[in-house]
Design an enzyme around this catalytic site. Structure first.
Site, short mmCIF file in Angstrom:
data_model
loop_
_atom_site.label_atom_id
_atom_site.label_comp_id
_atom_site.label_asym_id
_atom_site.label_seq_id
_atom_site.Cartn_x
_atom_site.Cartn_y
_atom_site.Cartn_z
N ASN A 285 0.86 -1.17 0.00
CA ASN A 285 0.00 0.00 0.00
C ASN A 285 0.91 1.23 0.00
O ASN A 285 1.50 1.55 1.02
CB ASN A 285 -0.89 -0.04 1.26
N LYS B 5 0.04 4.21 -0.19
CA LYS B 5 -0.64 5.37 0.42
C LYS B 5 -0.44 6.59 -0.49
O LYS B 5 -0.39 6.43 -1.71
CB LYS B 5 -0.15 5.58 1.85
N HIS C 229 -9.48 0.83 5.15
CA HIS C 229 -8.21 1.05 5.85
C HIS C 229 -8.46 1.97 7.04
O HIS C 229 -9.30 2.88 6.97
CB HIS C 229 -7.19 1.69 4.88
N GLU D 59 -6.87 4.39 8.11
CA GLU D 59 -6.67 5.82 7.81
C GLU D 59 -7.92 6.41 7.18
O GLU D 59 -8.15 7.62 7.27
CB GLU D 59 -5.43 5.99 6.91
N GLU E 89 -4.92 -5.04 10.63
CA GLU E 89 -3.93 -3.98 10.83
C GLU E 89 -4.21 -3.26 12.14
O GLU E 89 -5.05 -2.35 12.17
CB GLU E 89 -3.99 -2.98 9.67
N GLY F 107 2.87 2.23 10.79
CA GLY F 107 3.83 3.31 10.65
C GLY F 107 4.58 3.66 11.93
O GLY F 107 5.25 4.69 12.00
N SER G 101 3.79 -2.16 10.22
CA SER G 101 5.24 -2.22 10.46
C SER G 101 5.88 -3.55 10.04
O SER G 101 6.82 -4.02 10.69
CB SER G 101 5.57 -1.90 11.93
P1 13P Z 1 3.25 0.35 7.58
O1 13P Z 1 3.75 -0.93 6.96
O2 13P Z 1 3.96 1.57 7.06
O3 13P Z 1 3.19 0.27 9.07
O4 13P Z 1 1.71 0.54 7.07
C1 13P Z 1 0.84 -0.52 7.20
C2 13P Z 1 -0.39 -0.19 6.47
O5 13P Z 1 -1.16 0.68 6.88
C3 13P Z 1 -0.65 -0.90 5.20
O6 13P Z 1 -1.96 -0.68 4.75
#
Ligand code: 13P
Length: 247
Positions: free
Chosen positions: A11, A13, A95, A97, A165, A171, A210
Site C-alpha cells: 500500500n 498510500k 483502511h 486511515e 492492521e 507506521g 510495520s
Molecule cells: P506500515 O507498513 O507503514 O506500518 O503501514 C501498514 C499499512 O497501513 C498498510 O496498509
C-alpha cells in the site's frame, strides 16, 4: 479444505509519482518463480501507468479505496469501475486511515465491497483495533465486529482477503507479539467460517502494521497469517522483495 493462497500487497498510500514506477517494475521483474500473489496499490494517479509498466508480469495492481457509486457528482472520488478501467484488479477498503480520517463506518465499507465486486475487483478489507481498545481488552470484540459489519453476504464464494492492521502498529515500528497476531487471526478465521461456512476457510488473512524484511519471516509463518499488507516497506523494491522472499 483448500488452503488460502498467500497474498502480499504493498500500500503506497499518498506516495509516488512517475519516478516511482521503476520500483514497481523491479518488483515485477523479480517475481518469476514466486508462489505468492503479489500486488502493489499505488495512488490512483499511477494505476494506469503502473499497469502499462508491469504489463505481462505477475504483479497485480490495486486501488487504495473507491466510492460505492458507479459515477456521479462526487468531486475528487474514484469509483471501482474507474480503477478496473485503469488496470487494477484489487482494491483496499476500510483502511484505518479512512475509517479514522473520513469517518468510514462498517456499513459504508460493506457498500464499497459491493461496489468492488460489481466492478470485478478483489477487495482487501481492513480491520484493526486502536491502542486504547487493545488496552481495554477489546481487541477481539472490535476486530470480529468489524469483520461482521464490513463483509457483505455477497462475498460468499468470491475471492477476497481480510487484512488485520492494528492501528497502533501502522507506521510506528511497533508490532504485536506473534501470539497476539495469532490470537486475532484465529478469531477472524472463526468469524469468517461462522458467517460464510466453508467459503470462510479460503480467504487469506493478511497482517499489516510495520512489516519489514527483518520481521517478515516470523510474522508470515504465524498461524492463520496468509500474507501481508505492507505500507512504508513497499515503497522500495528491495525492501518489498525482502518481505516477499520471506514467505
Ligand atoms: P506500515 O507498513 O507503514 O506500518 O503501514 C501498514 C499499512 O497501513 C498498510 O496498509
Amino acid at each position: 479444505m483448500t488452503s488460502p493462497t498467500p497474498l502480499i500487497a504493498g500500500n503506497w498510500k499518498m506516495n509516488g509519482t512517475a519516478a516511482s514506477l521503476s520500483e514497481a517494475q523491479a518488483v515485477a521483474a523479480a517475481l518469476a518463480g514466486t508462489s505468492a500473489r503479489v500486488a502493489i496499490c499505488p495512488p490512483a494517479t499511477l494505476v494506469e501507468r503502473a499497469a502499462g509498466a508491469v504489463k505481462g508480469t505477475a504483479l497485480l495492481l490495486g486501488g487504495q479505496d473507491c466510492r460505492a457509486e458507479v459515477s456521479g457528482a462526487f468531486t475528487g472520488d474514484v469509483s471501482a469501475e474507474m480503477l478496473a478501467d485503469a488496470g487494477a484488479s484489487l482494491v483496499i477498503l476500510g483502511h484505518s486511515e479512512r475509517r479514522a480520517g473520513y469517518g468510514e463506518t462498517d456499513a459504508l465499507v460493506a457498500a464499497k465491497v459491493e461496489a468492488a465486486l460489481r466492478a470485478g475487483l478483489e477487495p482487501i478489507i481492513c480491520v484493526g483495533e486502536t491502542l486504547d481498545e487493545r488496552k481495554a481488552g477489546k481487541a477481539l470484540e472490535i476486530v470480529t465486529g468489524q469483520v461482521r459489519g464490513s463483509l457483505p453476504a455477497t462475498l460468499a464464494g468470491k475471492t477476497f482477503s481480510v487484512a488485520y492492521e492494528p492501528v497502533w502498529a501502522i507506521g510506528t515500528g511497533l508490532t504485536p507479539t506473534t501470539p497476539e497476531i495469532e490470537e486475532v487471526h484465529i478469531a477472524i478465521r472463526a468469524t469468517l467460517v461462522e458467517v460464510f461456512g466453508d467459503h470462510g476457510k479460503t480467504p487469506p488473512i493478511l497482517y499489516g502494521g510495520s512489516v519489514k524484511p527483518s520481521n517478515a519471516d516470523e510474522i508470515l509463518h504465524a498461524a492463520e497469517v496468509g500474507g501481508a499488507l505492507v505500507g512504508g516497506a513497499s515503497l522500495k523494491a528491495e525492501d518489498f522483495l525482502g518481505i516477499i522472499k520471506a514467505l
